[in-house]
Design an enzyme around this catalytic site. Structure first.
Site, mmCIF file in Angstrom:
data_model
loop_
_atom_site.group_PDB
_atom_site.id
_atom_site.type_symbol
_atom_site.label_atom_id
_atom_site.label_comp_id
_atom_site.label_asym_id
_atom_site.label_seq_id
_atom_site.Cartn_x
_atom_site.Cartn_y
_atom_site.Cartn_z
ATOM 1 N N GLY A 1 -111.866 -57.088 17.671
ATOM 2 C CA GLY A 1 -113.275 -57.133 17.275
ATOM 3 C C GLY A 1 -113.502 -57.888 15.990
ATOM 4 O O GLY A 1 -113.624 -59.119 15.983
ATOM 5 N N ARG A 2 -113.524 -57.150 14.882
ATOM 6 C CA ARG A 2 -113.939 -57.744 13.606
ATOM 7 C C ARG A 2 -113.174 -58.975 13.143
ATOM 8 O O ARG A 2 -113.793 -59.850 12.523
ATOM 9 C CB ARG A 2 -113.992 -56.653 12.531
ATOM 10 C CG ARG A 2 -115.192 -55.731 12.756
ATOM 11 C CD ARG A 2 -115.049 -54.412 12.060
ATOM 12 N NE ARG A 2 -113.976 -53.627 12.663
ATOM 13 C CZ ARG A 2 -113.591 -52.442 12.212
ATOM 14 N NH1 ARG A 2 -114.186 -51.914 11.168
ATOM 15 N NH2 ARG A 2 -112.617 -51.787 12.823
ATOM 16 N N THR B 1 -107.117 -42.765 18.678
ATOM 17 C CA THR B 1 -106.269 -43.129 17.531
ATOM 18 C C THR B 1 -106.899 -42.699 16.207
ATOM 19 O O THR B 1 -106.241 -42.747 15.178
ATOM 20 C CB THR B 1 -105.996 -44.650 17.502
ATOM 21 O OG1 THR B 1 -107.212 -45.319 17.752
ATOM 22 C CG2 THR B 1 -104.969 -45.037 18.525
ATOM 23 N N ASP C 1 -115.589 -34.928 31.354
ATOM 24 C CA ASP C 1 -116.485 -33.880 31.868
ATOM 25 C C ASP C 1 -115.809 -33.217 33.066
ATOM 26 O O ASP C 1 -114.646 -33.496 33.353
ATOM 27 C CB ASP C 1 -117.841 -34.524 32.240
ATOM 28 C CG ASP C 1 -119.003 -33.547 32.064
ATOM 29 O OD1 ASP C 1 -118.872 -32.381 32.496
ATOM 30 O OD2 ASP C 1 -120.036 -33.944 31.501
ATOM 31 N N ASP D 1 -116.670 -49.214 28.167
ATOM 32 C CA ASP D 1 -115.820 -48.242 27.443
ATOM 33 C C ASP D 1 -116.656 -47.005 27.092
ATOM 34 O O ASP D 1 -117.029 -46.802 25.944
ATOM 35 C CB ASP D 1 -115.273 -48.935 26.185
ATOM 36 C CG ASP D 1 -114.271 -48.085 25.431
ATOM 37 O OD1 ASP D 1 -113.691 -47.164 26.033
ATOM 38 O OD2 ASP D 1 -114.065 -48.360 24.227
ATOM 39 N N LEU D 2 -116.928 -46.185 28.111
ATOM 40 C CA LEU D 2 -117.794 -45.012 27.879
ATOM 41 C C LEU D 2 -116.990 -43.718 27.728
ATOM 42 O O LEU D 2 -117.561 -42.661 27.492
ATOM 43 C CB LEU D 2 -118.837 -44.883 29.004
ATOM 44 C CG LEU D 2 -119.785 -46.075 29.133
ATOM 45 C CD1 LEU D 2 -120.838 -45.811 30.218
ATOM 46 C CD2 LEU D 2 -120.489 -46.401 27.815
ATOM 47 N N LYS D 3 -115.696 -43.800 27.896
ATOM 48 C CA LYS D 3 -114.799 -42.650 27.631
ATOM 49 C C LYS D 3 -115.319 -41.341 28.222
ATOM 50 O O LYS D 3 -115.535 -40.352 27.514
ATOM 51 C CB LYS D 3 -114.581 -42.487 26.122
ATOM 52 C CG LYS D 3 -113.936 -43.693 25.449
ATOM 53 C CD LYS D 3 -113.605 -43.409 24.000
ATOM 54 C CE LYS D 3 -112.813 -44.506 23.320
ATOM 55 N NZ LYS D 3 -113.537 -45.773 23.132
ATOM 56 N N PRO E 1 -114.769 -32.503 36.969
ATOM 57 C CA PRO E 1 -114.389 -33.519 37.962
ATOM 58 C C PRO E 1 -115.570 -34.110 38.733
ATOM 59 O O PRO E 1 -115.662 -35.338 38.891
ATOM 60 C CB PRO E 1 -113.439 -32.747 38.895
ATOM 61 C CG PRO E 1 -112.837 -31.698 38.012
ATOM 62 C CD PRO E 1 -113.919 -31.287 37.051
ATOM 63 N N ASN E 2 -116.479 -33.270 39.204
ATOM 64 C CA ASN E 2 -117.602 -33.771 39.997
ATOM 65 C C ASN E 2 -118.445 -34.761 39.202
ATOM 66 O O ASN E 2 -118.808 -35.836 39.691
ATOM 67 C CB ASN E 2 -118.446 -32.564 40.448
ATOM 68 C CG ASN E 2 -119.604 -32.980 41.317
ATOM 69 O OD1 ASN E 2 -119.424 -33.676 42.307
ATOM 70 N ND2 ASN E 2 -120.812 -32.557 40.946
ATOM 71 N N LYS F 1 -116.275 -56.078 25.816
ATOM 72 C CA LYS F 1 -116.263 -54.613 25.928
ATOM 73 C C LYS F 1 -117.614 -54.064 25.488
ATOM 74 O O LYS F 1 -118.116 -54.412 24.420
ATOM 75 C CB LYS F 1 -115.151 -54.039 25.043
ATOM 76 C CG LYS F 1 -115.057 -52.519 25.079
ATOM 77 C CD LYS F 1 -113.782 -52.030 24.424
ATOM 78 C CE LYS F 1 -113.902 -51.717 22.966
ATOM 79 N NZ LYS F 1 -114.689 -50.529 22.624
#
Ligand code: C5P
Length: 231
Positions: A208-209, A117, A65, A60-62, A67-68, A33
């Site tokens: 991850g960790r 979360t 913004d 994973d850039l979340k 729609p366009n 990721k």
């Protein structure tokens, strides 16, 4: 799918050099990721490195913004042939639908962030003025994403069973907040062991960790894979 194919390890490091060093420490990991920290620093170079090594990629850039902009950013990311790409369900129906249309026919699957979360139930109610209970809100966001044609959702392990029940088997569920019983929970509060999360209905686990910060990362990886296989 084998246990190893279900585990996504985050490259939560600040630079391309650090990312390459982590890839070299863990050649057995197949799915990585890439989040905002690394992507802002390395740009698409990290995606090239991962592709050259035939790794699967969760970018994973979340996105969140209009729609366009969301649709064009998703199309741009799909050009890198990333397997998963994340965007916020809260961007709304028009943005989600446009994103799904923009990536149709590509190899990129879109995952909705239902609710971060890191947000507490109190913050959701008092600061964001969202009147639904946190879990209900997460469920509604996942349903919205599914209705707009997204492939999956990122959810906490506590939400897997309810999402699976309501959204059925066609929505991919990707879960962070996973901790083997023998590892340090760190800043993750409500954690679930890997085998239990898969039994509850998760498709992929982001771990991850417990692996990357272990004294022997490769051994930690092996141990997690063995525990999943044995369950
Ligand atoms: O080290 P750890 O296993 O906690 O890493 C979890 C990864 O999943 C991190 O990259 C973290 O940013 C990400 N994540 C999360 N909780 C979410 C969404 C993503 O921990 N709700």
């Amino acid at each position: 799918m084998t246990a190893a194919e279900r585990i996504i390890v985050p490259l939560d490091v600040p630079t391309l050099a650090d990312a390459i060093s982590l890839l070299e420490q863990l050649p057995q990991v197949n799915f990585w990721k890439v989040g905002l920290e690394l992507f802002v620093s390395s740009g698409p170079a990290i995606l090239q490195v991962l592709r050259e090594r035939q790794k699967r990629i969760f970018l994973d850039l979340k996105f969140h913004d209009i729609p366009n902009t969301v649709a064009k950013a998703c199309r741009g990311a799909a050009v890198y042939e990333v397997d998963f790409l994340s965007l916020h369900a809260a961007a709304g129906r028009a943005a989600l639908t446009a994103a799904a249309a923009a990536t149709q026919g590509t190899s990129t699957k879109l995952l909705a962030i239902s609710v971060l979360t890191s947000l507490s139930a109190r913050e959701l109610a008092l600061d964001l003025k969202i009147s639904l209970e946190l879990q209900d809100y997460a469920l509604q966001m996942a349903l919205l994403a599914q209705d707009c044609g997204l492939a999956g959702a990122v959810c906490s392990p506590q939400e897997i069973a309810a999402l699976r029940r309501v959204c059925g088997n066609n929505l991919l569920l990707v879960c962070p907040g996973i901790r083997p019983t023998w590892s340090d929970p760190g800043d993750q509060r409500r954690t679930t062991p890997p085998a239990q999360a898969l039994q509850a209905g998760a498709d992929y686990l982001v771990i991850g960790r417990p692996i990357t910060a272990a004294s022997h990362p490769a051994q930690a990886w092996e141990r997690i894979c063995e525990e999943i296989t044995a369950a």
